[in-house]
Design a protein around this motif. Structure first.
Motif, mmCIF file in Angstrom:
data_model
loop_
_atom_site.group_PDB
_atom_site.id
_atom_site.type_symbol
_atom_site.label_atom_id
_atom_site.label_comp_id
_atom_site.label_asym_id
_atom_site.label_seq_id
_atom_site.Cartn_x
_atom_site.Cartn_y
_atom_site.Cartn_z
ATOM 1 N N PRO A 199 39.122 39.868 39.588
ATOM 2 C CA PRO A 199 40.115 39.566 40.629
ATOM 3 C C PRO A 199 39.614 38.629 41.722
ATOM 4 O O PRO A 199 40.384 37.812 42.235
ATOM 5 N N LEU A 200 38.352 38.738 42.106
ATOM 6 C CA LEU A 200 37.852 37.863 43.169
ATOM 7 C C LEU A 200 37.888 36.404 42.730
ATOM 8 O O LEU A 200 38.327 35.524 43.476
ATOM 9 N N GLU A 201 37.422 36.139 41.506
ATOM 10 C CA GLU A 201 37.445 34.776 40.984
ATOM 11 C C GLU A 201 38.889 34.268 40.881
ATOM 12 O O GLU A 201 39.168 33.098 41.202
ATOM 13 N N TYR B 41 40.116 33.251 44.407
ATOM 14 C CA TYR B 41 39.519 31.988 44.859
ATOM 15 C C TYR B 41 40.141 30.801 44.131
ATOM 16 O O TYR B 41 40.430 29.759 44.746
ATOM 17 N N LEU B 42 40.324 30.937 42.829
ATOM 18 C CA LEU B 42 40.889 29.843 42.037
ATOM 19 C C LEU B 42 42.328 29.563 42.445
ATOM 20 O O LEU B 42 42.729 28.403 42.599
ATOM 21 N N LEU B 43 43.107 30.617 42.640
ATOM 22 C CA LEU B 43 44.503 30.446 43.026
ATOM 23 C C LEU B 43 44.605 29.784 44.402
ATOM 24 O O LEU B 43 45.457 28.910 44.621
ATOM 25 N N SER B 44 43.721 30.177 45.325
ATOM 26 C CA SER B 44 43.731 29.573 46.648
ATOM 27 C C SER B 44 43.415 28.081 46.569
ATOM 28 O O SER B 44 44.058 27.251 47.234
ATOM 29 N N ARG C 135 32.064 29.853 43.835
ATOM 30 C CA ARG C 135 31.882 30.515 45.133
ATOM 31 C C ARG C 135 32.129 32.019 45.021
ATOM 32 O O ARG C 135 31.385 32.829 45.600
ATOM 33 N N ALA C 136 33.167 32.393 44.291
ATOM 34 C CA ALA C 136 33.443 33.819 44.094
ATOM 35 C C ALA C 136 32.307 34.484 43.322
ATOM 36 O O ALA C 136 31.863 35.592 43.666
#
Length: 376
Positions: free
Chosen positions: A14-16, A19-22, A245-246
């Motif tokens: 979920p964290l990745e 970050y990708l969606l943002s 980054r995530a």
């Protein structure tokens, strides 16, 4: 069986995704952008160096770092024979000649004594050595306490191939920080991934600037497109940097999980004759892959037999890298050998080591290995 167990698959969640969606919603979907800038800063801070440039692959990083040090035709670059082919290929990209040197059988890393012997031979012959490229094998840092003084004695810069070693340390110093430049990989099977990607890290800001310039087609600072030399399309995508980054935020957790898995393997094999783990005493290793080394005479079985048994249970393993001097493409290359790399290739086996392995997958792997050994 309940699905295939892979050697070292990506560990994303979920964290990745967030970050990708943002990054996608920001509109920065082309190469470069704020995620790339942030990833470079954060990774440089993690390694403890002054600067970094994010690239499309670790191979691109090796290529550019060697070019930045002046590697080219008529020169040689010393490379461990026990490595992935990208280390040697990057040398050839520059026009230089790779010369191979054997490894320490205890760790699989470049043998410092053989390195000194080889550099002395090349020096007597009047050869120009553009760089030495030690490789931090399977996440265990090479013996830089010995390698760096040898290279300094002969005036040869070091490019640290830390593709497998992000998160590792040696005497408290981070992998990637030992040479004039360090090169990291974010391939799908590495400790952290950006799907595909890599980075050059260094305290030499001019070297990083040179790599950055070459990685963006060597474009000059002009409104129109102007190029005074040949460059490369090697920069990392802003979207992929967001994933990186995530992943970097989760690095310590992922390294800890691999280390705990290695401890389970160590316990399993502790009482087994003729079996050891490669670089077993390296507490600073990130344990990217746990490699078991089998003495068939003492153990009563071969590494290949265990590999075949695990494959039959849908569990992936991999032999240790086939040495470069055994590769058809480099069969005629110069090499200083002791036989250690050949022995590790024959007797070594990388076991499933992914940080995303579930407890049931770990138990299944250990039980399958234990059943095989007990039957021998």
């Amino acid at each position: 069986m309940s699905g295939r167990i892979w050697l070292s698959p990506p560990d994303v969640g979920p964290l990745e995704e967030s970050y990708l969606l943002s990054a996608l919603r920001s509109g920065w979907v082309a190469p470069l952008g704020p995620e790339v800038d942030a990833f470079e800063r954060e990774l440089a801070r993690r390694v403890g160096v002054a600067d970094a440039v994010a690239l499309s692959s670790g191979t691109a990083g090796l290529h550019l770092a060697l070019l930045a040090l002046g590697a080219g035709p008529g020169q040689v670059v010393v490379v461990p024979t026990l490595t992935f082919v990208a280390t040697a290929n990057a040398v050839v990209y520059t026009g230089a000649e790779p010369v191979f040197v054997d490894c320490d059988p205890a760790t699989g890393n470049l043998d410092p004594a053989l390195l000194r012997q080889l550099l002395a031979e090349l020096d007597r012959e009047g050869r120009t050595v553009a760089a030495v490229v030690p490789v931090d094998m399977f996440g265990s840092c090479a013996d830089y306490d010995r390698i760096l003084p040898v290279c300094a004695e002969f005036g040869v810069p070091v490019v640290e191939d830390a593709a497998e070693a992000l998160g590792s340390t040696r005497r408290g110093r981070a992998a990637g920080s030992f040479g004039r430049a360090g090169v990291l990989s974010f391939n799908g099977n590495k400790i952290i991934t950006t799907s595909g990607g890599g980075m050059v890290v260094s305290d030499d800001t001019e070297l990083v600037a040179r790599c950055r310039h070459l990685a963006t087609q060597a474009r000059q600072p002009a409104v129109h497109y102007e190029h005074a030399e040949v460059g490369y399309n090697y920069r990392l995508s802003n979207l992929l940097a967001a994933i990186g980054r995530a992943q970097l935020h989760r690095l310590d957790l992922m390294v800890d999980r691999r280390r705990r898995l290695r401890e389970k393997y160590a316990k399993l094999f502790a009482a087994r004759p003729g079996v050891r783990l490669l670089a077993d005493d390296d507490a600073g290793a990130n344990c990217w892959l746990t490699v078991v080394v089998v003495d068939p005479g003492a153990a009563g079985w071969r590494a290949g037999e265990l590999a075949a048994h695990l494959a039959g249970q849908d569990i992936e393993t991999r032999p240790v890298w086939q040495p470069m001097h055994r590769q058809p493409v480099y069969a005629c290359a110069r090499a200083l050998l002791s036989g250690a790399a050949d022995q590790l290739f024959a007797d070594g086996l990388a076991l499933p080591s992914g940080s995303g392995m579930t407890e049931s997958q770990i138990a299944r792997t250990l039980e399958t290995i234990d059943a095989f050994v007990e039957a021998k």
